[in-house]
Scaffold this motif. Structure first.
Motif, short mmCIF file in Angstrom:
data_model
loop_
_atom_site.label_atom_id
_atom_site.label_comp_id
_atom_site.label_asym_id
_atom_site.label_seq_id
_atom_site.Cartn_x
_atom_site.Cartn_y
_atom_site.Cartn_z
N CYS A 345 0.88 -1.17 0.00
CA CYS A 345 0.00 0.00 0.00
C CYS A 345 0.92 1.22 0.00
N HIS A 346 0.55 2.28 -0.73
CA HIS A 346 1.43 3.46 -0.76
C HIS A 346 0.60 4.72 -0.91
N THR A 347 1.27 5.86 -0.71
CA THR A 347 0.57 7.14 -0.67
C THR A 347 0.47 7.82 -2.03
N GLY A 348 1.15 7.31 -3.05
CA GLY A 348 0.95 7.81 -4.39
C GLY A 348 1.60 9.16 -4.67
N LEU A 349 1.28 9.70 -5.84
CA LEU A 349 1.90 10.93 -6.33
C LEU A 349 1.00 12.15 -6.17
N GLY A 350 -0.05 12.03 -5.37
CA GLY A 350 -1.01 13.12 -5.25
C GLY A 350 -0.48 14.33 -4.52
N GLY A 351 0.55 14.18 -3.70
CA GLY A 351 1.11 15.31 -2.95
C GLY A 351 2.62 15.23 -2.91
N THR A 352 3.25 16.33 -2.52
CA THR A 352 4.71 16.35 -2.43
C THR A 352 5.19 15.47 -1.30
N VAL A 353 4.48 15.51 -0.18
CA VAL A 353 4.82 14.65 0.96
C VAL A 353 3.59 13.84 1.33
N PRO A 354 3.79 12.66 1.91
CA PRO A 354 2.64 11.83 2.28
C PRO A 354 1.82 12.49 3.39
N PRO A 355 0.53 12.27 3.40
CA PRO A 355 -0.31 12.79 4.48
C PRO A 355 0.07 12.16 5.82
N THR A 356 -0.23 12.86 6.89
CA THR A 356 0.02 12.34 8.23
C THR A 356 -1.27 12.38 9.05
N SER A 357 -1.25 11.61 10.12
CA SER A 357 -2.35 11.62 11.07
C SER A 357 -1.75 11.48 12.46
#
Length: 559
Positions: A345-357
């Protein structure tokens, strides 16, 4: 000796993924040949020797396959491979695929005891190994083991250097006349490769993967990170023989017709030089390797050619590293959550950095063309609703066949209907995004209370005096275990446990989770697979208890 692993997934599922185009339904060598025919002179490998195009690579592959055939390697045989990351490792991969044999790669640098365990349990008939690699003499060591391995007939020694007595020289095999070679056409759902994972068992786990699971499931993972659909140029900062590195020959070359940029041995200087010289579209590595690269002045001088993506997996990624890497490398940073056991599973190319929670960097949104992910109750395997924490389980096109020679692991890590039990704890939010919060096993139990090392590491990496950190549990006669922080300092100052504790308190981490021992190291040691070597750090803590507890002011805390 033919290797015929059983498939723990329903056969109709495998067939459905070929029918709908999710998996190619072709063996790896056939896929590679199709790529070679489509672009004869496209560069396949860039290594210390220079460029190797698809046609020249295929010529070498057929010569080696012929030589191995003449040695007696047949379809379904398991052959070990212990080579550094260069063209020879790729040639071996593809030659075994052309024979319909099953490759068992393990990284150069791993010792003979582990190699003996792998070759014995897999009943390998041959092994291809380096004559010399960074002070190790793998071919000679493996030949010395052969009397205790009844299935092992041949050790192929790869130079430079003279092949040890009793082994077969790689150079002799490469002179074979491949004019009459006819490739095998194995079932695409049969075993192509055995991935090795250290795991928590006494011996390394071995997991059998099919051609379709590699080129299809794992191939779809990389496809999702190629926005223009053009053949990628992938710089691997992890060994091709690792689970992460299985995205090399089978995926980058056979599935996508791309180029492999390879380093015999990782160093931050070599990695940065390769980025400048070869301009890879994708850089794949572990967060520790990237943190090492970020510390080098070369990374901060003239801008690097920006890749399409920096893909980081193999260990938890923290927000501090992600932000710094995105700025220096000028590209999206992708957090990859995956394992040799069959999860991706990965965070993809939608943002410069991966989202956090609240639990740190998220794992991303599962892709059913790679692996469907659910959350299950750890004991009953009951499917849990969104938002509820449970064990992460996975099933999909990249799911492996089974564990090798380990029915106990099949029973432990696979459900009756084929789902892979990861041993990780997490939840899916309302948007279908996966959050990983810890591990069922990877915990430190201090006086009956559970501590997640990953959670503490994540918060410590945000301290300005911490370049990198690995937290491990160490035995304690009073509390059972205590948490030790092994820290690589940033700058001239060395943090103390009091300073780190104040930082963790400010970050909201309760006192019982604070490290109670501190070991300052120059760099984080890595395993041959490129991951932080937690066992080596535990040994250092055990060997230097006084230094670890008292060598730095404030480095020891009482209960």
């Amino acid at each position: 000796m033919t290797f015929s692993p059983h498939d723990l997934l329903p056969a109709e599922l495998r067939r459905s993924w070929v029918a709908d185009g999710t998996c190619p339904g072709l063996d790896l060598y056939s896929l590679f040949r199709a790529r070679q025919i489509a672009d004869l002179h496209h560069t396949a490998v860039l290594d210390a020797k220079g460029k190797l195009c698809y046609t020249a690579l295929d010529r070498k592959v057929r010569c080696l396959a012929t030589g191995l055939r003449d040695l007696g390697v047949r379809e379904g045989d398991v052959v070990g491979v212990q080579l550094p990351d260069n063209r020879n490792a790729v040639i071996a991969d593809l030659a075994l695929a052309a024979l319909g044999a099953v490759a068992l790669p393990f990284p150069a640098g791993r010792g003979p005891l582990e190699a003996e365990s792998l070759l014995r349990r897999a009943e390998a008939v041959a092994v291809i190994a380096a004559i010399e690699y960074r002070g190790s003499h793998h071919a000679a060591d493996l030949h010395a083991l052969s009397p205790g391995l009844p299935a092992l007939r041949d050790v192929v020694a790869v130079g430079p250097g003279t092949a040890p007595e009793g082994t077969t020289a790689w150079s002799d095999l490469m002179r074979a006349d491949a004019g009459d070679f006819v490739p095998a056409r194995p079932d695409p759902d049969s075993a192509a490769r055995i991935l090795v994972s250290s795991g928590s068992e006494a011996e390394p786990k071995m997991i059998a993967y099919s051609h379709n699971a590699l080129a299809g499931g794992r191939g779809n993972f990389l496809a999702s990170l190629i926005p223009d659909g053009k053949p990628p140029r992938c710089l691997f900062l992890v060994p091709l023989a690792s689970a992460f590195g299985s995205n090399g020959t089978a995926v980058t070359l056979a599935r996508h017709g791309g180029t492999l940029v390879l380093l015999d041995h990782f160093s931050p200087e070599a990695a940065l030089a390769a980025m400048r010289e070869h301009e890879p579209t994708h850089v794949l590595g572990v967060p520790t390797a990237v943190r090492m690269m970020l510390e080098r002045p070369a990374a901060e001088s003239e801008p690097l050619p920006p890749p399409t993506a920096l893909v980081l997996g193999g260990a938890p990624l923290d927000e501090t590293t992600a932000l710094a890497a995105a700025e220096v490398f000028g590209c999206p940073v992708v957090n990859l959550y995956g394992s040799a056991d069959g999860v991706n599973c990965h965070t993809g190319l939608g943002g410069t950095v991966p989202p956090t929670s609240a639990s740190g960097v998220v794992a991303g949104r599962p892709d059913p063309r790679v692996a469907e992910i659910r959350i299950a109750a750890p004991v009953t395997h009951e499917h849990l609703p969104d938002g509820q924490i449970g064990e992460i389980v996975s099933r999909g096109p990249m799911t492996p066949l089974c564990y090798v020679a380990a029915p106990d692991l099949d029973a432990l890590y696979r459900t009756p209907d084929g789902w892979v039990r990861t041993g990780d704890l997490g939840y899916l939010d309302a948007d279908g995004v996966l959050h990983v919060v810890g591990r069922l096993k990877d915990i430190v139990i201090r006086g009956g209370a559970n501590i997640s090392p990953a959670e503490v590491e994540r918060e410590l990496r945000s301290h300005p005096q911490v370049r990198d950190v690995v937290c491990v549990g160490v035995p304690d006669p009073l509390m059972g275990e205590r948490l030790a922080a092994c820290v690589v300092a940033r700058g001239p100052g060395v943090p103390t446990l009091d300073i780190l504790g104040e930082h963790l308190t400010a970050r909201g981490l309760e006192r019982r989770k604070h490290p109670e021992r501190l070991l300052v190291v120059e760099s984080v040691p890595l395993t041959p697979a490129g991951k932080p070597d937690r066992a080596a750090l535990k040994e250092r803590l055990a060997e230097s208890p006084r230094q670890a507890q008292h060598g730095v002011p404030g480095a020891h805390r009482t209960p």
